[in-house]
Design an enzyme around this catalytic site. Structure first.
Site, PDB file in Angstrom:
ATOM      1  N   GLY A   1      -2.395   0.103  -9.768  1.00  0.00           N
ATOM      2  CA  GLY A   1      -3.843  -0.414  -9.812  1.00  0.00           C
ATOM      3  C   GLY A   1      -4.636   0.574 -10.236  1.00  0.00           C
ATOM      4  O   GLY A   1      -4.270   1.816 -10.481  1.00  0.00           O
ATOM      5  N   CYS A   2      -5.973   0.323 -10.868  1.00  0.00           N
ATOM      6  CA  CYS A   2      -6.799   1.122 -11.585  1.00  0.00           C
ATOM      7  C   CYS A   2      -7.308   2.353 -10.545  1.00  0.00           C
ATOM      8  O   CYS A   2      -7.106   3.500 -10.849  1.00  0.00           O
ATOM      9  CB  CYS A   2      -8.030   0.438 -12.181  1.00  0.00           C
ATOM     10  SG  CYS A   2      -8.701  -0.649 -11.039  1.00  0.00           S
ATOM     11  N   PHE A   3      -7.830   1.731  -9.415  1.00  0.00           N
ATOM     12  CA  PHE A   3      -8.349   2.921  -8.436  1.00  0.00           C
ATOM     13  C   PHE A   3      -7.190   3.743  -7.977  1.00  0.00           C
ATOM     14  O   PHE A   3      -7.212   4.980  -8.061  1.00  0.00           O
ATOM     15  CB  PHE A   3      -9.183   2.020  -7.413  1.00  0.00           C
ATOM     16  CG  PHE A   3     -10.404   1.682  -7.679  1.00  0.00           C
ATOM     17  CD1 PHE A   3     -11.215   2.292  -8.365  1.00  0.00           C
ATOM     18  CD2 PHE A   3     -10.530   0.119  -7.536  1.00  0.00           C
ATOM     19  CE1 PHE A   3     -12.824   1.755  -8.483  1.00  0.00           C
ATOM     20  CE2 PHE A   3     -11.888  -0.624  -7.954  1.00  0.00           C
ATOM     21  CZ  PHE A   3     -12.844   0.495  -8.396  1.00  0.00           C
TER      22      PHE A   3
ATOM     23  N   THR B   1      -4.586   4.537  -9.455  1.00  0.00           N
ATOM     24  CA  THR B   1      -3.998   5.667 -10.457  1.00  0.00           C
ATOM     25  C   THR B   1      -5.040   7.080 -10.404  1.00  0.00           C
ATOM     26  O   THR B   1      -4.761   7.894 -10.352  1.00  0.00           O
ATOM     27  CB  THR B   1      -4.079   5.053 -11.742  1.00  0.00           C
ATOM     28  OG1 THR B   1      -3.209   4.032 -11.910  1.00  0.00           O
ATOM     29  CG2 THR B   1      -3.851   6.023 -12.897  1.00  0.00           C
TER      30      THR B   1
END
Lengths: 344, 344, 344, 344
Positions: A147-149, A151
């Site tokens: 996921g973005c957060f 990462t």
């Protein structure tokens, strides 16, 4: 190499297409859609005018014939259903959804409020945090793209966590994201009039990325306690910043945070450590696959502040997916991603 | 009542003018400028077209004749020089600069990197945090109007701090502000191309508002330890959000954070406590003098997350200055400030 | 005076509420909703926290008892159905929709693609362009509040049109608007990711405001020919600019455009004419009821460029509605609207 | 091939660097600066962290040794002085300033308010509008790269102008630009607080790009009369839209505007003509070298509306400069520019 994308109507999917359609080892990039098959892709995305690509319907057997690697940028639950069919057909899968990132089905159910995927599928999936899990990715058939957060947050925390340098119950992550993270679906939450000239906080301690972050942290140091995590919606389209606070253990002897991080990321072409006193801004990675990290230690409080930024659609989604694709298939890691951020 | 403003070329000054020129107890609002005297104000600020107000030069004797209350919205150091002259002439002063907020000249020098004002002037100044220092403000001749970050942060922390409910070394403030806080002066740091579609962090643990916050906190609970404080620049014009993290003491017995805050702010017309599970966004106070506060407790970590938002130019500057003016001069506290936020 | 608002869930409705709830001649401001009756208004609009107003259901008889004047901020077609019932009950109506602005039912049908209101209702309606139709508004029972683009465009064109100073087939209007003009309904067209850092043109020569503009222009000069009109979506929330181009007739002898416009708007408190060489920006009327106009003549081409700006939600909707309310009911025209724009 | 950039501190310069440092035929890209020589480039532009490039001082002889082609992205007047020295040394020059675009020194002086370059230098310079002047560019030693507004406007007008299809005195150009067009220099005009949530018009009929546009138009049809031209500042960083209005001659017989434009741009890889009824938005070319054009004919007025969009820093500056470089040096025209826009 022929690749396919399922879930191409969203922002993640269209960025994968942008990257792969110009990737030097990709011969053909086919896009599949259940809802819009037959349609010309550039009708939905006019910036692709001239690409002349039509969406194809999702037919598992046909896809098996068509492609070597399949990217899934699909809504929750879809990957759980689709991916086993491709794995048994020997099509490699890179999944951008959250379906298969958590190893514990109990935890998944708690945070996602839906049934988890079968255990064997969860076991098959390699968590595709490229800089940390590089070796497993090389031999992975099924990659769960982070996921973005997670990462941004995990790359910011990895070196200090593995060194067990901070008090395990001291982690606070104040995360901020641009609006594209919410996807292209229209809602009041993404309405320009509600977002522009506004700053919102949401999902305070309730974000489904919390267990994903904690899973890796406890893998690196089993004593890590639950984290405090909140997310803010910034009136911008792209970009994530995780501002991370940890309290160093008294016995921690870190001469240089910067050198520690540089050493850890020595072989990672997409992580850039900033000079002490300098902090990255999200625009400084806009349109690129970089993760930039800045560090500060405050002797008044004994706390370290870690600032980690990424482009949420690239290093936080499509870019890291292509990076995983490169590692998985033996290409140079930067292939198709070797460009500087677009600034200003 | 006749009032004057020195420092009218900045955003704080022009907002004071907007509020006072329509204030029902203000007969005349005169604006003074050293650099632009004689000029028509609306040449600098065309939104005031039709106000036909000329800037007057700064002549202390003339100002004494002209006005009853003087607002100073001046750069660092100016107030230290100017205000003693008005105090001895019995002109009440409301100062928006940081010159006279800190009681310790040593602390001032450390954080502002310049000489502090004389001790008697520092003693004379009442810290104008209206909701907390209401009584002293009523009899104040000289009011030091609080900074924007301290206003949001202190109103967010006051009830829990006075109740000594959290661990005194656990305070982390992750603050975010719109760009107008940097003033109207042109610089690369306020250039649209550098700010738009960007998120920056700056002054990590180095902001001059840190000692201002700590001064009030330790006044309320002398055991409070140094805080961790960082500020982020949000691509919007107005608005501050302080996201505040504290760890509750084990023995804290707080049944309802919301009721605790509501009780504390019962008589404060500009503080609005949000229902549990709901958090304020900056736009929900845009153009108004409100401070909205949301609260969350996480039993996984024992931490409280406090979200406090204001319009930095109003409750964080000009609005609170007018609120102080109202209290100081015996007017109803909401006079001239009684409007809802402008939304969207 | 008791007033009601139907259609309070939209941006126009909530702005009427903001203005009228603080209007000194309004005793009570009741809001009605078909879909959300019973709900607390501030749940939909948290910036109104503390207003404690509940939405009431739409019951015509009840409304007759409740209010003296009713504002309709409803979707297309609703006013056509609702307003006759109120007119026969002697409730004055101010309608913000486009239902009753066009006198020709044929034209309405052509541009709105739906059936027009009955002829007697169309005749009853007074077109509420305050600065031009002031006298009819004073005695109007039913006011059709002008559209946002027509307000900016017609105020920009009125003096020159009435003077028959330009070639009647030379009018080109290049209009620009903020996103709030599209309402609060979520759609891809208002999605932040699609609007931010983007500039779009839409409805080229197809906007339903074209006949509304032409209706007034031909009323003022029957020779005026069809206009060229396009609209652009600006990545901002509020504000309209109409950039208008007309070619002067050879025999036109205009010594001073500025004086001509100032004379025409001498008694209009909300129209401000800028000095020659200076042009208004939308932010210079943000949050206010002003219409600011700038003018330029180019002797290379014989053309006049007229720049007219308003806040689309105020002078272009709610503000002008309140101005109409004031005129209609004999209050001073500026009541409840007498504030400067919020800047920056 | 070795290339150099003078004027690398601005937005145009840094974009040339971004493109050329990854260009497959560019061996080395050296950047020169008079004011900041010795400095690490990434200190000014942290998005280039890791490029490890130092600015070199401007020494003409050294540059001659260093590079084959020199890009000048310098302030007004600098190119006039510098470029002759390089031309006599056989270094090819691509100049992004306005110094050498106008063939008439008289016109230059009128609009730029400064002395024009010597006549022989003006004659040497080839106007680098790639799609139209492709052949001259191939053999050019000195290329005057077109301005941003002229690029969008001329590409929008070329086919209809060469066909002499419109009335020559009917051209109105309503242009809009993002803020990066004003450069990186800090000023009140680029201050975020003044630009955000704002829409401004500036340089009405006074923009120095007017004669540049008229020069090409009259070259294509000598009867073209002076144009009406105004520019608007849009609260976004990148992007230009020219909305162009022309009145067709009565005898014009154009069956399909779209086919006419497609035929004209058949061999131009960067011009994309949109389907009738569809118009390009600036974001649909963001970060790319495309110029997208939409067209509408209104039979009510006999006018054509042409909508032409570019990224002002790419097709309007650095991108077209690299395109010129490719044509000039015999590379495929799309080399280093072959990427889709970054969306959203």
């Amino acid at each position: 190499m022929r690749v396919g994308i399922v879930g191409s109507t969203g922002y993640g999917g269209v960025e994968i297409y942008r990257l792969l359609s110009k990737h030097k080892y990709v011969e053909e990039c086919i896009i599949y859609s259940s809802s819009e098959s037959g349609k010309l892709y550039e009708e939905s995305y006019p910036h692709l005018t001239g690409s002349h690509t039509h969406l194809k319907s999702i037919d598992v057997d046909q896809i098996e014939n068509d492609v070597d690697v399949l990217f899934l940028a699909t809504p929750p639950g879809v990957s759980t259903k689709l991916s086993p069919q491709f794995i048994e057909r020997s099509v490699k899968v890179i999944d951008l959804s959250g379906d298969l990132r958590l190893k514990s089905s109990h935890t998944y159910k708690n945070w996602y409020k839906r049934e988890a995927a079968p255990a064997d599928l969860l076991n098959e999936a390699v968590y595709g945090l490229c800089e940390v899990n590089h070796d497993q990715i090389q031999s992975a058939k099924f990659i769960a793209n982070p996921g973005c957060f997670p990462t941004a947050t995990l790359l910011g925390l990895a070196p200090l966590t593995k060194a067990k340098a901070y008090k395990e119950d001291s982690i606070i992550v104040d995360a901020k994201t641009g609006v594209s993270g919410a996807g292209r679906k229209a809602s009041l939450a993404t309405h320009f009039g509600e977002i522009n000239e506004n700053l919102k906080i949401y999902k305070v301690n309730e974000h489904q990325h919390i267990p994903e972050i904690e899973q890796s942290l406890t893998e690196w140091n089993q004593d890590v306690a639950p984290i405090t995590f909140s997310t803010h919606l910034i009136p911008m389209t792209r970009g994530i910043m995780s501002t991370i606070y940890v309290t160093l253990k008294k016995e921690s002897q870190i001469n240089s945070l910067k050198e520690m991080y540089e050493a850890y990321y020595e072989k990672s072409p997409f992580v850039r450590i900033r000079p002490i006193g300098s902090y990255p801004a999200t625009k400084e990675v806009f349109g690129s696959n970089y993760c930039d990290i800045g560090l500060a230690y405050d002797d008044r409080t004994g706390r370290v502040t870690i600032v980690s930024v990424i482009d949420n659609l690239l290093k936080g989604a499509a870019g890291q997916a292509v990076q995983n694709f490169n590692i998985q298939n033996g290409y140079e890691e930067i292939t198709g991603l070797d460009s500087y951020p677009v600034y200003p």
